[in-house]
Design a protein around this motif. Structure first.
Motif, PDB file in Angstrom:
ATOM      1  N   VAL A   1       0.653  12.472  12.905  1.00 12.22           N
ATOM      2  CA  VAL A   1      -0.638  12.114  12.288  1.00 12.22           C
ATOM      3  C   VAL A   1      -1.494  11.317  13.271  1.00 12.22           C
ATOM      4  N   ARG A   2      -0.855  10.387  13.959  1.00 12.34           N
ATOM      5  CA  ARG A   2      -1.628   9.556  14.907  1.00 12.34           C
ATOM      6  C   ARG A   2      -2.229  10.390  16.014  1.00 12.34           C
ATOM      7  N   SER A   3      -1.447  11.288  16.602  1.00 11.63           N
ATOM      8  CA  SER A   3      -1.989  12.054  17.727  1.00 11.63           C
ATOM      9  C   SER A   3      -3.054  13.034  17.244  1.00 11.63           C
ATOM     10  N   ALA A   4      -2.851  13.589  16.039  1.00 14.63           N
ATOM     11  CA  ALA A   4      -3.855  14.515  15.496  1.00 14.63           C
ATOM     12  C   ALA A   4      -5.166  13.769  15.289  1.00 14.63           C
ATOM     13  N   SER A   5      -5.085  12.541  14.779  1.00 15.28           N
ATOM     14  CA  SER A   5      -6.305  11.765  14.537  1.00 15.28           C
ATOM     15  C   SER A   5      -7.029  11.497  15.842  1.00 15.28           C
ATOM     16  N   PHE A   6      -6.262  11.152  16.864  1.00 15.56           N
ATOM     17  CA  PHE A   6      -6.897  10.857  18.144  1.00 15.56           C
ATOM     18  C   PHE A   6      -7.641  12.084  18.655  1.00 15.56           C
ATOM     19  N   GLU A   7      -7.010  13.249  18.513  1.00 14.58           N
ATOM     20  CA  GLU A   7      -7.676  14.467  18.986  1.00 14.58           C
ATOM     21  C   GLU A   7      -8.990  14.680  18.239  1.00 14.58           C
TER      22      GLU A   7
ATOM     23  N   SER B   1       0.846  -1.214   0.000  1.00 15.44           N
ATOM     24  CA  SER B   1       0.000   0.000   0.000  1.00 15.44           C
ATOM     25  C   SER B   1       0.869   1.246   0.000  1.00 15.44           C
ATOM     26  N   ILE B   2       1.939   1.213   0.789  1.00 15.27           N
ATOM     27  CA  ILE B   2       2.823   2.386   0.876  1.00 15.27           C
ATOM     28  C   ILE B   2       3.519   2.615  -0.470  1.00 15.27           C
ATOM     29  N   SER B   3       3.971   1.524  -1.091  1.00 14.20           N
ATOM     30  CA  SER B   3       4.698   1.652  -2.375  1.00 14.20           C
ATOM     31  C   SER B   3       3.807   2.167  -3.494  1.00 14.20           C
ATOM     32  N   TYR B   4       2.569   1.648  -3.545  1.00 15.63           N
ATOM     33  CA  TYR B   4       1.715   1.937  -4.703  1.00 15.63           C
ATOM     34  C   TYR B   4       0.883   3.206  -4.570  1.00 15.63           C
ATOM     35  N   ALA B   5       0.847   3.815  -3.384  1.00 18.32           N
ATOM     36  CA  ALA B   5       0.039   5.039  -3.226  1.00 18.32           C
ATOM     37  C   ALA B   5       0.584   6.114  -4.163  1.00 18.32           C
TER      38      ALA B   5
ATOM     39  N   PRO C   1      -3.031  -0.108  11.987  1.00 20.00           N
ATOM     40  CA  PRO C   1      -2.803   0.516  13.287  1.00 20.00           C
ATOM     41  C   PRO C   1      -1.963  -0.333  14.237  1.00 20.00           C
ATOM     42  N   HIS C   2      -1.803  -1.633  13.904  1.00 19.30           N
ATOM     43  CA  HIS C   2      -1.082  -2.497  14.840  1.00 19.30           C
ATOM     44  C   HIS C   2       0.421  -2.532  14.601  1.00 19.30           C
ATOM     45  N   ILE C   3       0.846  -1.986  13.471  1.00 13.98           N
ATOM     46  CA  ILE C   3       2.293  -2.007  13.204  1.00 13.98           C
ATOM     47  C   ILE C   3       2.935  -0.859  13.991  1.00 13.98           C
ATOM     48  N   ALA C   4       3.994  -1.192  14.721  1.00 13.73           N
ATOM     49  CA  ALA C   4       4.627  -0.196  15.598  1.00 13.73           C
ATOM     50  C   ALA C   4       5.184   0.972  14.776  1.00 13.73           C
ATOM     51  N   ASP C   5       5.175   2.155  15.370  1.00  7.81           N
ATOM     52  CA  ASP C   5       5.628   3.376  14.687  1.00  7.81           C
ATOM     53  C   ASP C   5       7.017   3.219  14.067  1.00  7.81           C
ATOM     54  N   ASN C   6       7.945   2.663  14.856  1.00 10.78           N
ATOM     55  CA  ASN C   6       9.321   2.504  14.368  1.00 10.78           C
ATOM     56  C   ASN C   6       9.395   1.662  13.111  1.00 10.78           C
ATOM     57  N   GLU C   7       8.661   0.564  13.142  1.00  9.26           N
ATOM     58  CA  GLU C   7       8.668  -0.362  12.021  1.00  9.26           C
ATOM     59  C   GLU C   7       8.019   0.272  10.789  1.00  9.26           C
ATOM     60  N   LEU C   8       6.938   1.009  11.039  1.00  6.03           N
ATOM     61  CA  LEU C   8       6.227   1.681   9.957  1.00  6.03           C
ATOM     62  C   LEU C   8       7.124   2.744   9.306  1.00  6.03           C
ATOM     63  N   ALA C   9       7.876   3.467  10.130  1.00  6.00           N
ATOM     64  CA  ALA C   9       8.774   4.511   9.605  1.00  6.00           C
ATOM     65  C   ALA C   9       9.820   3.878   8.689  1.00  6.00           C
ATOM     66  N   LYS C  10      10.366   2.745   9.119  1.00  4.55           N
ATOM     67  CA  LYS C  10      11.389   2.056   8.321  1.00  4.55           C
ATOM     68  C   LYS C  10      10.791   1.597   6.991  1.00  4.55           C
ATOM     69  N   MET C  11       9.555   1.075   7.086  1.00  9.94           N
ATOM     70  CA  MET C  11       8.855   0.567   5.907  1.00  9.94           C
ATOM     71  C   MET C  11       8.611   1.695   4.890  1.00  9.94           C
ATOM     72  N   ILE C  12       8.197   2.847   5.406  1.00 12.60           N
ATOM     73  CA  ILE C  12       7.892   3.985   4.524  1.00 12.60           C
ATOM     74  C   ILE C  12       9.167   4.452   3.808  1.00 12.60           C
ATOM     75  N   ILE C  13      10.276   4.520   4.547  1.00 14.27           N
ATOM     76  CA  ILE C  13      11.543   4.952   3.924  1.00 14.27           C
ATOM     77  C   ILE C  13      11.975   3.941   2.851  1.00 14.27           C
TER      78      ILE C  13
ATOM     79  N   ASP D   1       0.914   9.368  -3.925  1.00 13.91           N
ATOM     80  CA  ASP D   1       1.894  10.327  -3.393  1.00 13.91           C
ATOM     81  C   ASP D   1       2.248   9.991  -1.944  1.00 13.91           C
ATOM     82  N   LEU D   2       3.266  10.678  -1.482  1.00 13.41           N
ATOM     83  CA  LEU D   2       3.810  10.373  -0.160  1.00 13.41           C
ATOM     84  C   LEU D   2       2.779  10.559   0.964  1.00 13.41           C
ATOM     85  N   HIS D   3       2.033  11.684   0.894  1.00 11.35           N
ATOM     86  CA  HIS D   3       1.060  11.933   1.956  1.00 11.35           C
ATOM     87  C   HIS D   3       0.037  10.810   2.051  1.00 11.35           C
ATOM     88  N   LEU D   4      -0.459  10.441   0.862  1.00 12.78           N
ATOM     89  CA  LEU D   4      -1.466   9.389   0.821  1.00 12.78           C
ATOM     90  C   LEU D   4      -0.887   8.083   1.362  1.00 12.78           C
TER      91      LEU D   4
END
Ligand SMILES: [Zn+2]
Length: 251
Positions: free
Chosen positions: A234-240, A182-186, A201-213, A188-191
């Motif tokens: 993004v996560r904290s903004a969504s929660f708010e 999903s990250i590769s085929y989106a 939502p279950h993938i840890a932030d650190n792992e997700l960051a590595k995946m995105i890079i 643009d970057l924001h999407l």
């Protein structure tokens, strides 16, 4: 909140009459065209009773046609088992992945004799039967995709049989592979970042960051910390926003 055990049910009198009329006790033709309305009612009813979750992996099932399937818990293809093709408590809604993995694998402790009725004792099964066993006494799901067998020895054995047959141990890898795609085929970057955060939502932030890079060529050379901050933001903004909406709704 999903269901723990399904109530044992019978067909309506009208549906039972139809089944009896066409099959006279030899129910084996699941795809019989004239029984299509009956299967449609069954699917809609099961999805509702199961809160739109797969009976085995308990993940969300879309109610669109083709995204969920009806499983014959005791597979109708097993020798002599075709007689349970239209047995109401042999039918359950599951996801495509579980159906493909489970296929015609056996779920019974021992072979049945030719004329005996549908087995309903908990000890008859190698398997967590959605109408006979409580899921919560067999399997604990962590973070949405890690499946742990729990309970006494026989409960654990049944849980392991289900986890192995449906390939649930590989769910974390499957989830990560899907997220990476999903990250590769989106477009643009924001999407890509929003999709990854929203859908996984279950993938840890650190792992997700590595995946995105790793997945986005335009991020080559970006620091891990920058992407991590983006995710956390993004996560904290969504929660708010969610909390605000919840508060507004309850006013
Ligand atoms: Zn499933």
């Amino acid at each position: 909140m999903t269901f723990d055990i399904l109530s044992k049910v019978s067909w309506s009198d009208e549906h039972q009459e139809r089944i009896d009329k066409y099959f006279k006790g030899q129910c084996s033709e699941w795809t019989k065209t004239s029984l299509a309305p009956l299967r449609k009612d069954l699917r809609a009813g099961l999805l509702k009773l199961q809160n739109y979750t797969c009976a085995y992996c308990r993940r969300a099932l879309s109610h669109e046609i083709g995204r969920n399937e009806i499983d014959h818990i005791i597979a109708k293809a097993i020798d002599g088992m075709a007689r349970f093709t239209y047995e109401r408590i042999n039918l359950v809604a599951i996801c495509k992945r579980c159906n493909k993995n489970k296929s015609d694998k056996p779920v019974l402790m021992r072979a049945l004799t030719n004329h005996c009725s549908y087995p309903i004792s908990p000890d008859d099964y190698l398997w967590v039967h959605p109408y006979i066993h409580r899921y919560s006494e067999h399997i604990k799901i962590h973070e949405g995709y890690i499946f742990e067998p729990i309970g006494g020895r026989s409960n654990k054995a049944r849980a392991e049989a289900l986890i192995n047959a449906c390939g649930l141990s590989s769910m974390p890898e499957v989830e990560k592979r899907r997220a990476f795609e999903s990250i590769s085929y989106a477009s643009d970057l924001h999407l890509s970042v929003l999709t990854a955060i929203g859908q996984y939502p279950h993938i840890a932030d650190n792992e997700l960051a590595k995946m995105i890079i790793d997945a986005r060529a335009e991020l080559t050379g970006s620091s891990h910390e920058t992407i991590l901050n983006m995710i956390v933001g993004v996560r904290s903004a969504s929660f708010e926003l969610i909390e605000k909406a919840v508060r507004a709704a309850s006013l």
